[in-house]
Design an enzyme around this catalytic site. Structure first.
Site, PDB file in Angstrom:
ATOM      1  CB  THR A 149       8.434  15.295  -6.053  1.00 48.63           C
ATOM      2  OG1 THR A 149       7.127  15.637  -5.612  1.00 48.63           O
ATOM      3  CG2 THR A 149       9.416  15.988  -5.126  1.00 48.63           C
ATOM      4  CG  ASP A 150       3.646  17.258  -7.790  1.00 47.76           C
ATOM      5  OD1 ASP A 150       4.128  16.717  -6.772  1.00 47.76           O
ATOM      6  OD2 ASP A 150       2.463  17.078  -8.162  1.00 47.76           O
ATOM      7  CD  GLU A 151       4.970  15.905  -2.236  1.00 52.77           C
ATOM      8  OE1 GLU A 151       5.297  16.260  -1.098  1.00 52.77           O
ATOM      9  OE2 GLU A 151       4.489  14.793  -2.493  1.00 52.77           O
ATOM     10  CE  LYS A 155      13.090  13.963  -4.798  1.00 61.13           C
ATOM     11  NZ  LYS A 155      13.922  12.796  -5.232  1.00 61.13           N
ATOM     12  CE1 TYR A 188      10.441  13.109  -0.999  1.00 64.74           C
ATOM     13  CE2 TYR A 188       8.390  14.305  -1.361  1.00 64.74           C
ATOM     14  CZ  TYR A 188       9.368  13.442  -1.819  1.00 64.74           C
ATOM     15  OH  TYR A 188       9.294  12.929  -3.101  1.00 64.74           O
TER      16      TYR A 188
HETATM   17  P1  NAD Z   1      10.344   4.554  -2.125  1.00 66.99           P
HETATM   18  O1  NAD Z   1      10.437   5.104  -0.754  1.00 66.99           O
HETATM   19  O2  NAD Z   1       9.333   3.506  -2.445  1.00 66.99           O
HETATM   20  O3  NAD Z   1      11.760   3.940  -2.554  1.00 66.99           O
HETATM   21  C1  NAD Z   1      12.986   4.562  -2.280  1.00 66.99           C
HETATM   22  C2  NAD Z   1      14.093   3.553  -2.549  1.00 66.99           C
HETATM   23  O4  NAD Z   1      15.352   4.208  -2.311  1.00 66.99           O
HETATM   24  C3  NAD Z   1      14.055   2.321  -1.641  1.00 66.99           C
HETATM   25  O5  NAD Z   1      14.306   1.160  -2.391  1.00 66.99           O
HETATM   26  C4  NAD Z   1      15.187   2.586  -0.637  1.00 66.99           C
HETATM   27  O6  NAD Z   1      15.765   1.396  -0.126  1.00 66.99           O
HETATM   28  C5  NAD Z   1      16.164   3.361  -1.511  1.00 66.99           C
HETATM   29  N1  NAD Z   1      17.072   4.217  -0.712  1.00 66.99           N
HETATM   30  C6  NAD Z   1      16.734   5.060   0.298  1.00 66.99           C
HETATM   31  N2  NAD Z   1      17.843   5.651   0.788  1.00 66.99           N
HETATM   32  C7  NAD Z   1      18.890   5.179   0.064  1.00 66.99           C
HETATM   33  C8  NAD Z   1      20.288   5.436   0.079  1.00 66.99           C
HETATM   34  N3  NAD Z   1      20.822   6.293   0.962  1.00 66.99           N
HETATM   35  N4  NAD Z   1      21.066   4.778  -0.801  1.00 66.99           N
HETATM   36  C9  NAD Z   1      20.540   3.900  -1.693  1.00 66.99           C
HETATM   37  N5  NAD Z   1      19.233   3.623  -1.748  1.00 66.99           N
HETATM   38  C10 NAD Z   1      18.414   4.257  -0.882  1.00 66.99           C
HETATM   39  O7  NAD Z   1      10.175   5.822  -3.054  1.00 66.99           O
HETATM   40  P2  NAD Z   1       9.377   5.986  -4.440  1.00 66.99           P
HETATM   41  O8  NAD Z   1       7.985   6.340  -4.161  1.00 66.99           O
HETATM   42  O9  NAD Z   1       9.692   4.832  -5.315  1.00 66.99           O
HETATM   43  O10 NAD Z   1      10.091   7.301  -5.005  1.00 66.99           O
HETATM   44  C11 NAD Z   1      11.246   7.208  -5.828  1.00 66.99           C
HETATM   45  C12 NAD Z   1      11.678   8.597  -6.233  1.00 66.99           C
HETATM   46  O11 NAD Z   1      10.637   9.261  -6.930  1.00 66.99           O
HETATM   47  C13 NAD Z   1      12.034   9.498  -5.048  1.00 66.99           C
HETATM   48  O12 NAD Z   1      13.176  10.238  -5.386  1.00 66.99           O
HETATM   49  C14 NAD Z   1      10.810  10.389  -4.905  1.00 66.99           C
HETATM   50  O13 NAD Z   1      11.188  11.648  -4.373  1.00 66.99           O
HETATM   51  C15 NAD Z   1      10.358  10.514  -6.332  1.00 66.99           C
HETATM   52  N6  NAD Z   1       8.920  10.764  -6.523  1.00 66.99           N
HETATM   53  C16 NAD Z   1       7.986   9.967  -5.894  1.00 66.99           C
HETATM   54  C17 NAD Z   1       6.641  10.190  -6.121  1.00 66.99           C
HETATM   55  C18 NAD Z   1       5.582   9.296  -5.502  1.00 66.99           C
HETATM   56  O14 NAD Z   1       4.398   9.577  -5.647  1.00 66.99           O
HETATM   57  N7  NAD Z   1       5.937   8.214  -4.834  1.00 66.99           N
HETATM   58  C19 NAD Z   1       6.225  11.233  -6.944  1.00 66.99           C
HETATM   59  C20 NAD Z   1       7.200  12.034  -7.572  1.00 66.99           C
HETATM   60  C21 NAD Z   1       8.531  11.781  -7.339  1.00 66.99           C
HETATM   61  P1  TYD Z   2       0.803  10.732   0.530  1.00 67.55           P
HETATM   62  O1  TYD Z   2       0.452   9.446  -0.142  1.00 67.55           O
HETATM   63  O2  TYD Z   2       1.570  10.676   1.808  1.00 67.55           O
HETATM   64  O3  TYD Z   2       1.560  11.614  -0.560  1.00 67.55           O
HETATM   65  P2  TYD Z   2       1.996  13.192  -0.501  1.00 67.55           P
HETATM   66  O4  TYD Z   2       1.806  13.704   0.865  1.00 67.55           O
HETATM   67  O5  TYD Z   2       3.436  13.114  -0.868  1.00 67.55           O
HETATM   68  O6  TYD Z   2       1.145  13.864  -1.509  1.00 67.55           O
HETATM   69  O7  TYD Z   2      -0.532  11.531   0.805  1.00 67.55           O
HETATM   70  C1  TYD Z   2      -1.412  11.893  -0.240  1.00 67.55           C
HETATM   71  C2  TYD Z   2      -2.506  12.737   0.346  1.00 67.55           C
HETATM   72  O8  TYD Z   2      -3.286  11.921   1.229  1.00 67.55           O
HETATM   73  C3  TYD Z   2      -2.012  13.893   1.188  1.00 67.55           C
HETATM   74  O9  TYD Z   2      -2.887  15.008   0.993  1.00 67.55           O
HETATM   75  C4  TYD Z   2      -2.117  13.388   2.618  1.00 67.55           C
HETATM   76  C5  TYD Z   2      -3.297  12.459   2.559  1.00 67.55           C
HETATM   77  N1  TYD Z   2      -3.260  11.297   3.484  1.00 67.55           N
HETATM   78  C6  TYD Z   2      -4.344  11.026   4.319  1.00 67.55           C
HETATM   79  O10 TYD Z   2      -5.369  11.738   4.303  1.00 67.55           O
HETATM   80  N2  TYD Z   2      -4.280   9.944   5.144  1.00 67.55           N
HETATM   81  C7  TYD Z   2      -3.190   9.130   5.196  1.00 67.55           C
HETATM   82  O11 TYD Z   2      -3.173   8.168   5.997  1.00 67.55           O
HETATM   83  C8  TYD Z   2      -2.088   9.408   4.319  1.00 67.55           C
HETATM   84  C9  TYD Z   2      -0.847   8.558   4.339  1.00 67.55           C
HETATM   85  C10 TYD Z   2      -2.169  10.508   3.481  1.00 67.55           C
END
Ligand code: NAD
Ligand code: TYD
Length: 338
Positions: free
Chosen positions: A126-128, A156, A152
């Site tokens: 992630t960019d985070e 990562k 988090y």
């Molecule tokens: P999500 O929370 O929707 O899904 C995570 C999945 O991993 C779920 O299906 C969960 O059951 C599974 N999981 C959790 N712990 C596990 C374990 N110990 N063993 C096996 N499976 C397990 O997450 P997401 O939003 O789909 O993110 C997926 C990946 O992408 C993550 O690694 C996250 O850091 C990365 N990512 C997410 C975003 C975003 O905006 N959502 C952006 C950049 C990177």
């Molecule tokens: P989020 O979807 O949790 O992603 P991330 O924190 O990983 O970027 O949140 C996106 C942005 O929205 C973040 O600046 C926090 C804000 N946010 C709210 O203002 N209200 C909410 O209820 C949530 C979940 C997030």
């Protein structure tokens, strides 16, 4: 036929990635390993499970023996690690499981991969991990310092460094991708966009943290999926690739845009207590993947948001099913003091 082990394939991005490859190329066999936490939902792939192109194992990535056995039995060639605890707010409330899954889980996978002849291990990051930018700072590049601010993002970043070390020390063929905030279908409603859509559809308050001035770069999960497949098949071994959506927005502007598309009033917005350590801004320089792998995001934010809203409108049953008792307890507790 290529054989890909996808971890976390029942979650938001993992399931969309599986859908993307099944729909775009039939010549893959996908082994989906998922622990099925609150965020993993078999419904996400229900219509995909026919035929032998997709196999599911309910397994924790921290279970070395189970993972090794699957890699051997299924003759896995590629590993794409999505499995993670992924929500910043939950990591503030309970960091332990983030270290367990995101750090120990990744290392367990690396150990299993090291013992087998895989073509590539792709870590979905992630960019985070880069921390936060000021309003005027240039976007993050792949060489920006790692400066994670939440449990988090720290977990990562730790995983990224482990992946890198297995390349440097053991020659494990790896890539790391670092993507900005995803949106699209099948996203768990704890994240900003599906939470706001669902609350607005039900005429509930929309909780905006602080003043809503924090900026995120938004990318449709379809574009993230296409970038992941590109990096998996064409990425240069050992390299990190940033993936961005070219769509920066403040949270408040984004929420107002959603309300406008939904034709709901702005007085649903409620400004609530800010998130501790809340990163001000993420922005991504993705020139490397653009120039080296000829990838660009295709979905524009306005069109992507409209499609996403339509998807949630047409899939309220999916939403009602994922909002179970565990989630309601979490949500209530989380917002009680805001
Ligand atoms: P999500 O929370 O929707 O899904 C995570 C999945 O991993 C779920 O299906 C969960 O059951 C599974 N999981 C959790 N712990 C596990 C374990 N110990 N063993 C096996 N499976 C397990 O997450 P997401 O939003 O789909 O993110 C997926 C990946 O992408 C993550 O690694 C996250 O850091 C990365 N990512 C997410 C975003 C975003 O905006 N959502 C952006 C950049 C990177
Ligand atoms: P989020 O979807 O949790 O992603 P991330 O924190 O990983 O970027 O949140 C996106 C942005 O929205 C973040 O600046 C926090 C804000 N946010 C709210 O203002 N209200 C909410 O209820 C949530 C979940 C997030």
């Amino acid at each position: 036929m290529e054989i890909i082990l996808v971890t976390g394939g029942m979650g938001f991005i993992g399931s969309n990635f599986i859908r993307y490859i099944v729909e775009n190329d039939k010549d893959f066999r996908i082994i989906n390993v998922d622990k099925l936490t609150y965020a993993g939902n078999p419904e996400n792939l229900k219509d995909m499970m026919k035929g032998d192109h997709l196999q599911f194992y309910k397994v924790d990535i921290c279970d070395y023996n189970a993972i090794s056995t699957i890699i051997k039995k299924e003759k896995v060639e590629y590993i794409v690690n999505f499995a993670a605890e992924s929500h910043v707010d939950r990591s503030i409330e309970n960091p332990d499981i983030f270290i367990q899954t995101n750090v120990i889980g990744t290392q367990t996978l690396l150990n299993a991969a090291k013992k087998s002849e895989i073509k590539k291990f792709l870590q979905i990051s992630t960019d985070e991990v880069y921390g936060s930018l000021g309003f005027e700072d240039p976007p993050f590049t792949e060489t920006s310092n790692l400066a994670p601010n939440s449990p988090y993002s720290a977990s990562k970043a730790a995983a990224d460094l482990l992946v890198r070390s297995y390349y440097k020390t053991f020659n494990l063929p790896i890539n790391i991708t670092r993507c900005s905030n995803n949106y699209g279908p099948y996203q768990f409603p704890e994240k900003l966009i599906p939470l706001m859509i669902n609350n607005a559809l039900n005429d509930k308050e929309l909780p905006v943290y602080g003043k809503g001035i924090n900026i995120r770069d938004w990318i449709h999960v379809y574009d993230h999926s296409s970038a992941i497949l590109k990096v998996l098949l064409e990425g240069k071994i050992g390299e990190i690739y940033n993936i961005g959506g070219n769509s920066e927005s403040t949270n408040i502007d984004l929420v107002k845009r959603l309300l406008k598309i939904l034709k709901k009033p702005e007085n649903l917005i409620k400004f609530v207590k800010d998130r501790p350590g809340h990163d001000l801004r993420y922005a991504i320089d993705f020139n490397k993947i653009r120039n080296e792998l000829n990838w660009e995001p295709k979905v524009n934010l306005e069109q992507g948001l409209e499609e996403t809203i339509n998807w949630y409108k047409n899939n309220q049953e999916w939403m009602n099913n994922v909002i179970d008792k565990e989630y309601l307890t979490y949500y209530e507790k989380h917002y009680k003091n805001r």
